[in-house]
Scaffold this motif. Sequence first.
Motif, PDB file in Angstrom:
ATOM      1  N   ARG A 164       0.667   2.270  -5.235  1.00  0.00           N
ATOM      2  CA  ARG A 164       0.083   2.427  -3.655  1.00  0.00           C
ATOM      3  C   ARG A 164      -0.237   1.086  -3.461  1.00  0.00           C
ATOM      4  O   ARG A 164      -0.133   0.856  -2.060  1.00  0.00           O
ATOM      5  CB  ARG A 164      -1.331   3.197  -3.996  1.00  0.00           C
ATOM      6  CG  ARG A 164      -1.165   4.599  -4.410  1.00  0.00           C
ATOM      7  CD  ARG A 164      -2.699   5.143  -4.247  1.00  0.00           C
ATOM      8  NE  ARG A 164      -2.642   6.581  -4.798  1.00  0.00           N
ATOM      9  CZ  ARG A 164      -3.176   6.786  -5.837  1.00  0.00           C
ATOM     10  NH1 ARG A 164      -3.977   5.984  -6.430  1.00  0.00           N
ATOM     11  NH2 ARG A 164      -3.193   8.100  -6.275  1.00  0.00           N
ATOM     12  N   ARG A 209       2.931  -0.694  -2.080  1.00  0.00           N
ATOM     13  CA  ARG A 209       3.486  -0.020  -0.656  1.00  0.00           C
ATOM     14  C   ARG A 209       2.394  -0.381   0.424  1.00  0.00           C
ATOM     15  O   ARG A 209       2.808  -0.258   1.622  1.00  0.00           O
ATOM     16  CB  ARG A 209       3.441   1.388  -0.617  1.00  0.00           C
ATOM     17  CG  ARG A 209       4.549   1.977  -1.489  1.00  0.00           C
ATOM     18  CD  ARG A 209       4.747   3.245  -1.255  1.00  0.00           C
ATOM     19  NE  ARG A 209       3.541   4.244  -1.547  1.00  0.00           N
ATOM     20  CZ  ARG A 209       3.544   4.648  -2.900  1.00  0.00           C
ATOM     21  NH1 ARG A 209       4.475   4.702  -3.771  1.00  0.00           N
ATOM     22  NH2 ARG A 209       2.354   5.408  -3.119  1.00  0.00           N
ATOM     23  N   ASP A 210       1.505  -1.157  -0.123  1.00  0.00           N
ATOM     24  CA  ASP A 210       0.476  -1.480   0.922  1.00  0.00           C
ATOM     25  C   ASP A 210       1.026  -2.679   1.980  1.00  0.00           C
ATOM     26  O   ASP A 210       0.866  -3.821   1.358  1.00  0.00           O
ATOM     27  CB  ASP A 210      -1.077  -1.881   0.250  1.00  0.00           C
ATOM     28  CG  ASP A 210      -1.954  -2.173   1.337  1.00  0.00           C
ATOM     29  OD1 ASP A 210      -1.667  -2.149   2.639  1.00  0.00           O
ATOM     30  OD2 ASP A 210      -3.203  -2.624   0.908  1.00  0.00           O
ATOM     31  N   ARG A 211       1.338  -2.314   3.232  1.00  0.00           N
ATOM     32  CA  ARG A 211       1.715  -3.481   4.031  1.00  0.00           C
ATOM     33  C   ARG A 211       0.651  -4.286   4.471  1.00  0.00           C
ATOM     34  O   ARG A 211       1.065  -5.593   5.307  1.00  0.00           O
ATOM     35  CB  ARG A 211       2.539  -2.676   5.290  1.00  0.00           C
ATOM     36  CG  ARG A 211       3.844  -2.160   4.658  1.00  0.00           C
ATOM     37  CD  ARG A 211       4.769  -1.756   5.710  1.00  0.00           C
ATOM     38  NE  ARG A 211       5.932  -1.075   5.251  1.00  0.00           N
ATOM     39  CZ  ARG A 211       7.071  -0.708   6.093  1.00  0.00           C
ATOM     40  NH1 ARG A 211       6.879  -0.709   7.394  1.00  0.00           N
ATOM     41  NH2 ARG A 211       8.176   0.052   5.543  1.00  0.00           N
ATOM     42  N   SER A 212      -0.488  -3.917   4.482  1.00  0.00           N
ATOM     43  CA  SER A 212      -1.660  -4.777   4.826  1.00  0.00           C
ATOM     44  C   SER A 212      -2.089  -5.792   3.924  1.00  0.00           C
ATOM     45  O   SER A 212      -2.965  -6.804   4.147  1.00  0.00           O
ATOM     46  CB  SER A 212      -2.793  -3.998   5.412  1.00  0.00           C
ATOM     47  OG  SER A 212      -3.517  -3.415   4.213  1.00  0.00           O
ATOM     48  N   TRP A 213      -1.457  -5.781   2.566  1.00  0.00           N
ATOM     49  CA  TRP A 213      -1.967  -6.636   1.355  1.00  0.00           C
ATOM     50  C   TRP A 213      -1.606  -7.999   2.028  1.00  0.00           C
ATOM     51  O   TRP A 213      -0.436  -8.300   2.441  1.00  0.00           O
ATOM     52  CB  TRP A 213      -1.003  -6.231   0.318  1.00  0.00           C
ATOM     53  CG  TRP A 213      -1.669  -6.777  -0.900  1.00  0.00           C
ATOM     54  CD1 TRP A 213      -2.460  -6.385  -1.880  1.00  0.00           C
ATOM     55  CD2 TRP A 213      -1.174  -8.232  -1.402  1.00  0.00           C
ATOM     56  NE1 TRP A 213      -2.697  -7.283  -3.023  1.00  0.00           N
ATOM     57  CE2 TRP A 213      -2.049  -8.428  -2.696  1.00  0.00           C
ATOM     58  CE3 TRP A 213      -0.463  -9.218  -0.829  1.00  0.00           C
ATOM     59  CZ2 TRP A 213      -1.731  -9.564  -3.446  1.00  0.00           C
ATOM     60  CZ3 TRP A 213      -0.252 -10.514  -1.688  1.00  0.00           C
ATOM     61  CH2 TRP A 213      -1.030 -10.680  -2.989  1.00  0.00           C
ATOM     62  N   GLN A 214      -2.658  -8.775   1.412  1.00  0.00           N
ATOM     63  CA  GLN A 214      -2.441 -10.219   1.785  1.00  0.00           C
ATOM     64  C   GLN A 214      -3.109 -11.076   0.520  1.00  0.00           C
ATOM     65  O   GLN A 214      -3.929 -10.601  -0.159  1.00  0.00           O
ATOM     66  CB  GLN A 214      -3.339 -10.850   2.984  1.00  0.00           C
ATOM     67  CG  GLN A 214      -2.984 -10.243   4.418  1.00  0.00           C
ATOM     68  CD  GLN A 214      -1.671 -10.922   4.744  1.00  0.00           C
ATOM     69  OE1 GLN A 214      -1.374 -12.162   4.358  1.00  0.00           O
ATOM     70  NE2 GLN A 214      -0.739 -10.187   5.320  1.00  0.00           N
ATOM     71  N   GLN A 252       3.071  -8.579  -5.230  1.00  0.00           N
ATOM     72  CA  GLN A 252       2.974  -8.711  -3.824  1.00  0.00           C
ATOM     73  C   GLN A 252       2.901 -10.194  -3.797  1.00  0.00           C
ATOM     74  O   GLN A 252       3.221 -10.839  -2.996  1.00  0.00           O
ATOM     75  CB  GLN A 252       1.495  -8.196  -3.410  1.00  0.00           C
ATOM     76  CG  GLN A 252       1.610  -6.687  -3.259  1.00  0.00           C
ATOM     77  CD  GLN A 252       2.233  -6.309  -1.908  1.00  0.00           C
ATOM     78  OE1 GLN A 252       3.134  -6.905  -1.418  1.00  0.00           O
ATOM     79  NE2 GLN A 252       1.623  -4.996  -1.318  1.00  0.00           N
ATOM     80  N   ARG A 294       6.158 -11.531  -3.752  1.00  0.00           N
ATOM     81  CA  ARG A 294       6.916 -11.248  -2.418  1.00  0.00           C
ATOM     82  C   ARG A 294       6.263 -12.420  -1.435  1.00  0.00           C
ATOM     83  O   ARG A 294       7.264 -13.198  -0.751  1.00  0.00           O
ATOM     84  CB  ARG A 294       6.490 -10.030  -2.072  1.00  0.00           C
ATOM     85  CG  ARG A 294       7.359  -8.974  -2.485  1.00  0.00           C
ATOM     86  CD  ARG A 294       6.803  -7.598  -2.138  1.00  0.00           C
ATOM     87  NE  ARG A 294       7.550  -6.350  -2.749  1.00  0.00           N
ATOM     88  CZ  ARG A 294       6.939  -5.069  -2.699  1.00  0.00           C
ATOM     89  NH1 ARG A 294       5.528  -4.785  -2.484  1.00  0.00           N
ATOM     90  NH2 ARG A 294       7.647  -4.149  -3.150  1.00  0.00           N
ATOM     91  N   ALA A 295       5.198 -12.682  -1.616  1.00  0.00           N
ATOM     92  CA  ALA A 295       4.704 -13.654  -0.640  1.00  0.00           C
ATOM     93  C   ALA A 295       5.061 -14.813  -1.005  1.00  0.00           C
ATOM     94  O   ALA A 295       5.106 -15.901   0.084  1.00  0.00           O
ATOM     95  CB  ALA A 295       2.955 -13.661  -0.501  1.00  0.00           C
TER      96      ALA A 295
END
Length: 322
Positions: free
Chosen positions: A303, A306-311, A253, A256-257
């Motif tokens: 999981r 796949r969490d689209r709210s992850w920041q 994640q 990606r960010a």
Amino acid sequence: MSAQVFDPTSAAIVVVTYNRSALLSRLLESVIGMEPRPGRVIVIDNASIDDTTEVVESFRERLGTELVYRRLETNTGGSGGFSEGVRVAYELGSEWIWLMDDDVEVIPDGLAKMGRWAPRFRSIQGRRYDYDGSEFYWQYRIAERMGIPIPFAPAGFDASGYKEMNSGCFEGMFIHRDIVARIGLPDPRFFIYWDDQLYGWLASRITTSVIVDEFVLRRTREIRQWDMGIRHMNASSDAYRYYIMRNRAHIKQYYRAKDSYNPVLFGLGTTLTFGKELIRLLAVERTVRGTSHLFRGLRDGRRIARDRSWQPMQPLIDQPAS
């Protein structure tokens, strides 16, 4: 190097501990023997149920520097402990933050050695001796797109006395508050494992991060390991096996960010990590039990991925417009 003089009182040692008061006592004793000492020592207690509180208080009058003690209500793991420790040090105004576990002791002139490099760099890793007095080899570079350490990165130093790194280790990371402000606090969601590598990688993206040829710490706890010459492989635990695989998703994640994610190369890194843990089970712990925790970590990691709210953790200051 710059002629700027390092002020040791601008530094804070941050120690994270959990139910290891005897080791913590040895570390605090080593602080008493330091010359110079830091401006403060911050102990983050991960809800220990032993006599850690009493041990810390027994040093308050004789430590020779300010002692800050924070006992957390729950065990947040090393990741949560270091996140809280960096937060406390930052909010108290410390310029330099020196992170370490409770199973090391400080070489008497360790802070002076780190201070010699402080005018030049803002993210610095010193070296440490292992439990038996041998020179500990730390994998200071990662294969960035795979997100894994490079085990054959050269161990030697040239005349410069330092090597650039793109990783980090909370057993000795020496980081300036300006870098903390820009990359934010260490991520407590990791609980244990990969958090320091990721934090060091984030730092290396905005400053020249280095490991220096200075021995500043000594490990005080023996860990069972497989000796492979200059390299070694430590024993692990079921909890470590789980988080090693689960936390790959947090790294994914972050990548990606930060626009550093390559699915093929990162997937290869995850596969190699899984294989390394199988080798660790067979060669160091001489068992095949524990593989279920690797698979459980992979499952829970999916999981997170796949969490689209992850920041990612946020900077502590507003970033300048690009």
